[in-house]
Design a protein around this motif. Structure first.
Motif, PDB file in Angstrom:
ATOM      1  N   ARG A 195       0.840  -1.202   0.000  1.00  0.00           N
ATOM      2  CA  ARG A 195       0.000   0.000   0.000  1.00  0.00           C
ATOM      3  C   ARG A 195       0.877   1.253   0.000  1.00  0.00           C
ATOM      4  NH1 ARG A 195      -3.842  -0.711   4.198  1.00  0.00           N
ATOM      5  NH2 ARG A 195      -5.082  -1.765   2.642  1.00  0.00           N
ATOM      6  N   THR A 196       1.925   1.243   0.810  1.00  0.00           N
ATOM      7  CA  THR A 196       2.837   2.376   0.871  1.00  0.00           C
ATOM      8  C   THR A 196       3.523   2.594  -0.470  1.00  0.00           C
ATOM      9  OG1 THR A 196       3.195   1.995   3.227  1.00  0.00           O
ATOM     10  CG2 THR A 196       4.840   3.323   2.086  1.00  0.00           C
ATOM     11  N   ALA A 197       3.998   1.507  -1.076  1.00  0.00           N
ATOM     12  CA  ALA A 197       4.692   1.610  -2.364  1.00  0.00           C
ATOM     13  C   ALA A 197       3.756   2.115  -3.458  1.00  0.00           C
ATOM     14  CB  ALA A 197       5.281   0.256  -2.758  1.00  0.00           C
ATOM     15  N   VAL A 198       2.539   1.592  -3.506  1.00  0.00           N
ATOM     16  CA  VAL A 198       1.587   2.001  -4.538  1.00  0.00           C
ATOM     17  C   VAL A 198       1.226   3.471  -4.377  1.00  0.00           C
ATOM     18  CG1 VAL A 198      -0.789   1.713  -5.364  1.00  0.00           C
ATOM     19  CG2 VAL A 198       0.657  -0.294  -5.018  1.00  0.00           C
ATOM     20  N   HIS A 199       0.891   3.885  -3.173  1.00  0.00           N
ATOM     21  CA  HIS A 199       0.506   5.284  -2.960  1.00  0.00           C
ATOM     22  C   HIS A 199       1.657   6.233  -3.276  1.00  0.00           C
ATOM     23  CE1 HIS A 199      -3.581   5.031  -1.235  1.00  0.00           C
ATOM     24  NE2 HIS A 199      -3.206   3.802  -0.982  1.00  0.00           N
ATOM     25  N   ALA A 200       2.868   5.858  -2.877  1.00  0.00           N
ATOM     26  CA  ALA A 200       4.025   6.709  -3.166  1.00  0.00           C
ATOM     27  C   ALA A 200       4.269   6.790  -4.676  1.00  0.00           C
ATOM     28  CB  ALA A 200       5.263   6.173  -2.450  1.00  0.00           C
ATOM     29  N   ALA A 201       4.146   5.654  -5.372  1.00  0.00           N
ATOM     30  CA  ALA A 201       4.384   5.646  -6.819  1.00  0.00           C
ATOM     31  C   ALA A 201       3.324   6.460  -7.552  1.00  0.00           C
ATOM     32  CB  ALA A 201       4.407   4.209  -7.342  1.00  0.00           C
TER      33      ALA A 201
ATOM     34  N   ARG B  11       1.560   8.975  -6.342  1.00  0.00           N
ATOM     35  CA  ARG B  11       1.828  10.396  -6.068  1.00  0.00           C
ATOM     36  C   ARG B  11       3.007  10.908  -6.901  1.00  0.00           C
ATOM     37  NH1 ARG B  11       0.926   8.798  -0.743  1.00  0.00           N
ATOM     38  NH2 ARG B  11       3.176   8.736  -0.368  1.00  0.00           N
ATOM     39  N   ARG B  12       4.014  10.077  -7.071  1.00  0.00           N
ATOM     40  CA  ARG B  12       5.207  10.495  -7.811  1.00  0.00           C
ATOM     41  C   ARG B  12       4.961  10.599  -9.309  1.00  0.00           C
ATOM     42  NH1 ARG B  12      10.879  10.300  -7.211  1.00  0.00           N
ATOM     43  NH2 ARG B  12      11.933   9.879  -9.174  1.00  0.00           N
ATOM     44  N   HIS B  13       4.224   9.656  -9.877  1.00  0.00           N
ATOM     45  CA  HIS B  13       4.094   9.578 -11.330  1.00  0.00           C
ATOM     46  C   HIS B  13       2.884  10.308 -11.909  1.00  0.00           C
ATOM     47  CE1 HIS B  13       7.475   6.894 -11.769  1.00  0.00           C
ATOM     48  NE2 HIS B  13       7.006   6.173 -10.758  1.00  0.00           N
ATOM     49  N   ALA B  14       1.851  10.487 -11.125  1.00  0.00           N
ATOM     50  CA  ALA B  14       0.649  11.163 -11.629  1.00  0.00           C
ATOM     51  C   ALA B  14       0.857  12.669 -11.558  1.00  0.00           C
ATOM     52  CB  ALA B  14      -0.575  10.753 -10.812  1.00  0.00           C
ATOM     53  N   LYS B  15       0.943  13.287 -12.700  1.00  0.00           N
ATOM     54  CA  LYS B  15       1.118  14.738 -12.733  1.00  0.00           C
ATOM     55  C   LYS B  15      -0.168  15.401 -12.246  1.00  0.00           C
ATOM     56  CE  LYS B  15       4.461  14.846 -16.518  1.00  0.00           C
ATOM     57  NZ  LYS B  15       5.032  13.600 -16.140  1.00  0.00           N
TER      58      LYS B  15
ATOM     59  N   TRP C 269      -4.637   8.613 -13.596  1.00  0.00           N
ATOM     60  CA  TRP C 269      -3.387   7.902 -13.834  1.00  0.00           C
ATOM     61  C   TRP C 269      -3.542   6.410 -13.538  1.00  0.00           C
ATOM     62  CZ3 TRP C 269       0.217   4.888 -11.452  1.00  0.00           C
ATOM     63  CH2 TRP C 269       1.456   4.774 -12.084  1.00  0.00           C
ATOM     64  N   VAL C 270      -4.172   6.086 -12.402  1.00  0.00           N
ATOM     65  CA  VAL C 270      -4.378   4.677 -12.040  1.00  0.00           C
ATOM     66  C   VAL C 270      -5.273   3.996 -13.074  1.00  0.00           C
ATOM     67  CG1 VAL C 270      -5.443   3.124 -10.351  1.00  0.00           C
ATOM     68  CG2 VAL C 270      -3.961   4.985  -9.573  1.00  0.00           C
ATOM     69  N   ALA C 271      -6.360   4.653 -13.473  1.00  0.00           N
ATOM     70  CA  ALA C 271      -7.269   4.063 -14.470  1.00  0.00           C
ATOM     71  C   ALA C 271      -6.555   3.867 -15.805  1.00  0.00           C
ATOM     72  CB  ALA C 271      -8.503   4.945 -14.644  1.00  0.00           C
ATOM     73  N   LYS C 272      -5.723   4.807 -16.183  1.00  0.00           N
ATOM     74  CA  LYS C 272      -5.033   4.730 -17.482  1.00  0.00           C
ATOM     75  C   LYS C 272      -3.924   3.682 -17.483  1.00  0.00           C
ATOM     76  CE  LYS C 272      -2.677   7.458 -20.963  1.00  0.00           C
ATOM     77  NZ  LYS C 272      -3.399   8.182 -21.978  1.00  0.00           N
TER      78      LYS C 272
END
Length: 171
Positions: free
Chosen positions: A45-51, A53-57, A119-122
């Motif tokens: 969960r931590t890794a997914v949320h951090a990723a 936040r980092r990748h979704a502009k 971003w997650v949906a795409k």
């Protein structure tokens, strides 16, 4: 001081090799019919949320959250998302076979921004069952459903009524 750094380096090397062997020897339980451990859940969960936040502009949603657009997004959600993420107003009584279980957005909503939902949906989330809808759905459709998902817990009454009608007629 030299001994301390050497000891720390050896400890890190042993932990790395031990972790690799643990995984390589098949000691990690990867069955899908039991829930993951608390540690595994926390780490993923931590890794997914951090990723995300980092990748979704953080860009504004080009689809305004008008009632018409929220209804359109709700219908997309019912047709493409509710099978895993729950139907608004309907309590799921069966156990979810996916691990990790997808968030029941109709119940819990989301802490993600619209840009992050888009971003997650795409792009999907690897090894979670959340596939990359951007392969077949245009961005406009994904932004429309992102607006709906972001507002799913506080929809205007007219939008909620229309979505409830659509849910009853399709299910």
């Amino acid at each position: 001081m030299k001994q301390f750094f050497l000891g720390a380096l050896v400890t890190l090397a042993l932990l790395t090799v031990s972790g690799f062997l643990f995984l390589r020897l098949g000691l990690a339980d990867v069955r899908g019919d039991i829930p993951p451990s608390h540690l595994e859940t926390y780490l993923m969960r931590t890794a997914v949320h951090a990723a995300v936040r980092r990748h979704a502009k953080e860009i504004p949603n080009p689809i305004a959250p008008t009632e018409e657009n929220l209804i359109a997004g709700g219908k997309i959600y019912l047709n493409e998302c509710s099978g895993c993420h729950g139907t608004p107003g309907k309590v799921e009584t069966h156990a979810d076979p996916l691990r990790p279980a997808p968030p029941q957005l109709a119940v819990v909503g989301t802490e993600y921004s619209e840009a992050q939902i888009f971003w997650v949906a795409k792009h999907g989330i690897r090894m979670s069952g959340m596939f990359a809808n951007g392969v077949w759905d245009p961005d406009q459709k994904l932004w429309t459903v992102a607006a709906y998902i972001k507002h799913i817990k506080n929809l205007p009454p007219h939008v909620r009524e229309e979505i409830d009608k659509a849910a009853k007629s399709s299910g």
